[in-house]
Write an enzyme that holds these catalytic residues in place. Structure first.
Site, PDB file in Angstrom:
ATOM      1  N   ARG A  49       8.970 -19.310 -30.354  1.00  0.00           N
ATOM      2  CA  ARG A  49       8.499 -20.492 -29.615  1.00  0.00           C
ATOM      3  C   ARG A  49       8.921 -20.277 -28.177  1.00  0.00           C
ATOM      4  O   ARG A  49      10.114 -20.105 -27.894  1.00  0.00           O
ATOM      5  CB  ARG A  49       9.129 -21.754 -30.212  1.00  0.00           C
ATOM      6  CG  ARG A  49       8.860 -23.034 -29.437  1.00  0.00           C
ATOM      7  CD  ARG A  49       7.372 -23.415 -29.549  1.00  0.00           C
ATOM      8  NE  ARG A  49       7.130 -24.771 -29.139  1.00  0.00           N
ATOM      9  CZ  ARG A  49       7.074 -25.190 -27.895  1.00  0.00           C
ATOM     10  NH1 ARG A  49       7.269 -24.358 -26.894  1.00  0.00           N
ATOM     11  NH2 ARG A  49       6.817 -26.446 -27.622  1.00  0.00           N
ATOM     12  N   GLU A  57      -2.033 -28.810 -27.749  1.00  0.00           N
ATOM     13  CA  GLU A  57      -2.328 -28.517 -29.150  1.00  0.00           C
ATOM     14  C   GLU A  57      -3.754 -27.982 -29.239  1.00  0.00           C
ATOM     15  O   GLU A  57      -4.588 -28.245 -28.368  1.00  0.00           O
ATOM     16  CB  GLU A  57      -2.176 -29.789 -29.997  1.00  0.00           C
ATOM     17  CG  GLU A  57      -0.763 -30.339 -30.018  1.00  0.00           C
ATOM     18  CD  GLU A  57       0.230 -29.435 -30.724  1.00  0.00           C
ATOM     19  OE1 GLU A  57      -0.147 -28.758 -31.704  1.00  0.00           O
ATOM     20  OE2 GLU A  57       1.399 -29.387 -30.302  1.00  0.00           O
ATOM     21  N   ARG A  91      11.859 -21.366 -35.793  1.00  0.00           N
ATOM     22  CA  ARG A  91      11.332 -20.368 -34.863  1.00  0.00           C
ATOM     23  C   ARG A  91      12.414 -20.009 -33.847  1.00  0.00           C
ATOM     24  O   ARG A  91      13.192 -20.872 -33.441  1.00  0.00           O
ATOM     25  CB  ARG A  91      10.110 -20.919 -34.119  1.00  0.00           C
ATOM     26  CG  ARG A  91       8.965 -21.301 -35.024  1.00  0.00           C
ATOM     27  CD  ARG A  91       7.861 -22.003 -34.277  1.00  0.00           C
ATOM     28  NE  ARG A  91       8.355 -23.253 -33.694  1.00  0.00           N
ATOM     29  CZ  ARG A  91       7.579 -24.179 -33.134  1.00  0.00           C
ATOM     30  NH1 ARG A  91       6.273 -23.993 -33.054  1.00  0.00           N
ATOM     31  NH2 ARG A  91       8.088 -25.277 -32.633  1.00  0.00           N
TER      32      ARG A  91
END
Length: 162
Positions: A49, A57, A91
């Site tokens: 990330r 998004e 992540r």
């Protein structure tokens, strides 16, 4: 005696956070404008990330363009990831560099991501200031998503979907 053990543990934890670890590998996947998969020399995949940014998004305006932008920069290329921790989804949260270029910062400069101020404390002080200024510059130039008068930040978009 117990206090000394606790102090020693805290000291170890604190000293670990001062130095970022690094991971090197080839980008084998781009999920969206702020998440990649890196394959290291041991053939282990790492979900990364990008630290300090939040990209639209996929269902948002500029979501696909943000992903394309990141793909053009890093897909199938060697990167270095400087990281200190994992996020709540497991992540690795890190600063991604390709040939010395800060990919996270480039996404902001191109108007493909916001500086994620909610988590700015995870960034080194210098990066915080640089990312913030870069976002202001991108807004002023109406780069990428900033062409819209009032783009919806991804954190608000996610909240609306719940």
């Amino acid at each position: 005696m117990r206090t000394h053990k606790l102090f020693a543990i805290l000291l170890i934890l604190f000293s670990c956070t001062l130095h970022a670890a690094t991971l090197q590998g080839k980008v084998v996947g781009v999920a969206d404008g702020d998440t990649i998969t890196v394959l290291d020399a041991t053939n282990t995949q790492h979900k990364i990330r990008l630290q300090g940014i939040d990209a639209p998004e996929k269902a948002q305006p500029y979501g696909k363009k943000s992903k394309q932008s990141l793909s053009q920069m890093v897909q199938s290329k060697q990167v270095t990831v400087e990281y200190q921790k994992k996020d709540k989804y497991g992540r690795t949260l890190g600063k991604v560099l390709h040939n010395g270029t800060d990919v996270c910062l480039e996404q902001i400069k191109l108007g493909m991501a916001w500086h994620y101020k909610q988590y700015a404390s995870d960034q080194p002080k210098e990066d915080r200031a640089l990312y913030d200024q870069t976002e202001q510059d991108a807004r002023a130039k109406k780069a990428g998503l900033w062409i819209d008068k009032a783009p919806t930040p991804p954190w608000e978009f996610r909240r609306q979907k719940k």
